[in-house]
Scaffold this motif. Structure first.
Motif: not given
Length: 491
Positions: A63-67
């Motif tokens: 999972v990649g979470l972009s902030i």
């Protein structure tokens, strides 16, 4: 591998920002042979519920979470997404699990992570964080996870080693192509909310502005895309999505001006029928032909960021230009007929009431009429590894161990913050097209107005109609009679 990339930015400080950076990563990861799903939660009404459902349906292996935003950078109504992001991380950890029940790897990325770097690992409880451009780094990390190759070979990666956060050197791409965002994003919600389709014509910023973290995100070396390639992307998106307005989201569109003019001339040569706007325009390089060429190409507006209206503060900010450049830019912007949105910051290093008065009076007297909109920020967000942060430490304003991941602002000790706010409030009566950032983000009424403009088929950005609204005599009267009552240091 099955890769879930998450974009949950719901900030509405201006128009909604589409996930162009994450789309670059998604395109590169897909090209590397992985199954990619980009989950866009920008308009979700049940963010954690939709996130949980997507994870359960897709069953990601990474999972990649972009902030995107570290916060809203407005001192008087400070808003941070950090608590909401930690809630999302908890949902990811609960539902995204391997067959043996352990959590799948969680990777953080996006502009905020390039600023926070390894601090983000403990701040959000993640396994990895990517600093800088993710098109190479993220697929390289996936490869390392699959094959067990050393993490030390992944550029820009932050990771845990024996309980200690490590950070690899960042490697910038020598060049880049289009984002491929049309394959991952439903554009209808963005268009309805006044969104503009983001296009990058260059990366990197060689400016030395003391407060700015752009070089941390994109590096200081300028990398220009060929103008023909940029316009190829615009034509492809027009065929696939048909957005009304494209926005050049470069740190400075006109650095160098010759590159911007070549892009405009290519748009004109191909007779492309679309509207354009620009996120950042530098007053330093505005030759006489720039704005007329932009207008002929279809530009309807531009954001201009001098940050100050006096030579003393321009020098203190290390902007690299003077008021002579700024005044020339004003004259040429006025002659172009395009709407322009001007940004100013009060309270920087060395700010006094005298220097602030120069800046505010400049906006009052020079940026007049419905063609101009001016916004003032009082207090400057201190970002890690910036020159302003180092200056603040040197003068004892903050300590060297201050945690800058939370909302820490610089306010010049030589001037009262409330006095600055009061002076900006007075400026409303003299020039109705002046606002303070503390006045608020987009309201429900503005969203309704934007939806109405969208139904009429009006090209965004819709902020360009705010000068007309603010100049409406009844509203101007009410703003003067009932000022917002902004108080220094209050959220």
């Amino acid at each position: 591998m099955r890769i879930l990339l998450i974009y949950s930015n719901q900030s509405r400080e201006m128009e909604p920002a589409a996930p162009v950076g994450l789309s670059y990563v998604a395109s590169a990861t897909q090209a590397a042979g992985h199954e990619v799903k980009l989950l866009d939660l920008a308009f979700s009404l049940d963010l954690t519920g939709d996130l949980a459902a997507a994870i359960q349906a897709f069953k990601p292996e990474v999972v990649g979470l972009s902030i995107r935003n570290i916060d809203n950078v407005v001192s008087q109504r400070f808003v941070s997404p950090q608590d909401a992001l930690r809630e999302q991380v908890a949902v990811i950890r609960q539902h995204a699990r391997k067959p043996d029940g352990t959590p799948v790897p969680l990777v953080l990325g996006g502009p905020a992570i390039s600023i926070l770097a390894e601090r983000a690992l403990s701040l959000f409880g993640a396994d990895f964080a990517n600093v800088g451009e993710g098109e190479v780094a993220f697929p390289a990390l996936i490869n390392a996870i699959e094959r067990g190759t050393p993490l030390s070979e992944v550029p820009g990666l932050c990771y845990w080693q024996d309980g200690v956060a490590q950070r690899n050197p960042t490697v910038l791409l020598p060049g880049f192509d289009h984002s491929g965002m049309q394959r991952f994003v439903n554009w209808k919600n963005y268009q309805k909310s006044g969104g503009t389709w983001p296009v990058q014509s260059k990366r990197g910023c060689g400016m030395k502005c003391t407060y700015c973290a752009y070089p941390l995100v994109e590096g200081s070396k300028l990398r220009l895309r060929p103008p023909g390639e940029v316009v190829d992307e615009i034509e492809q998106v027009l065929r696939d999505v048909k957005p009304r307005t494209f926005e050049f989201v470069d740190s400075t569109f006109n650095t160098p001006a010759s590159h911007a003019i070549e892009i405009c001339e290519e748009i004109i040569r191909r007779k492309i029928k679309a509207s354009f706007t620009v996120m950042g325009l530098n007053p330093r390089d505005v030759p006489p032909e720039l704005f007329p060429t932009m207008k002929r190409a279809g530009f309807n507006s531009m954001l201009i960021s001098p940050e100050a209206g006096c030579d003393t503060m321009l020098s203190n900010f290390r902007k690299g230009f003077t008021m002579e450049h700024v005044n020339t830019c004003v004259d040429r912007a006025r002659a172009s007929g395009m709407k322009s949105f001007w940004f100013f910051m009060l309270g920087g290093l060395g700010e006094t009431m005298e220097t602030a008065e120069e800046t505010i009076r400049f906006a009052e007297e020079r940026l007049t009429g419905r063609q101009f909109l001016s916004v003032f920020f009082t207090g400057i967000r201190l970002l890690p590894d910036t020159e302003l942060a180092r200056q603040a430490i040197a003068e004892g304003y903050i300590s060297a161990d201050t945690d800058l991941s939370s909302g820490v602002f610089y306010h010049s000790p030589l001037v009262s913050e409330q006095a600055l706010i009061d002076r900006v409030t007075l400026a409303f009566s003299r020039n109705p097209c002046i606002v303070h950032a503390a006045d608020g983000a987009i309201s429900d009424r503005q969203r309704m107005f934007y939806a109405w403009l969208d139904k009429l088929g009006v090209a965004s950005p819709y902020w360009r109609f705010l000068p007309d609204v603010l100049s409406f005599p009844p509203l101007h009267y009410l703003r003067n009679k009932y000022p917002s009552g902004m108080a220094a240091g209050t959220p």
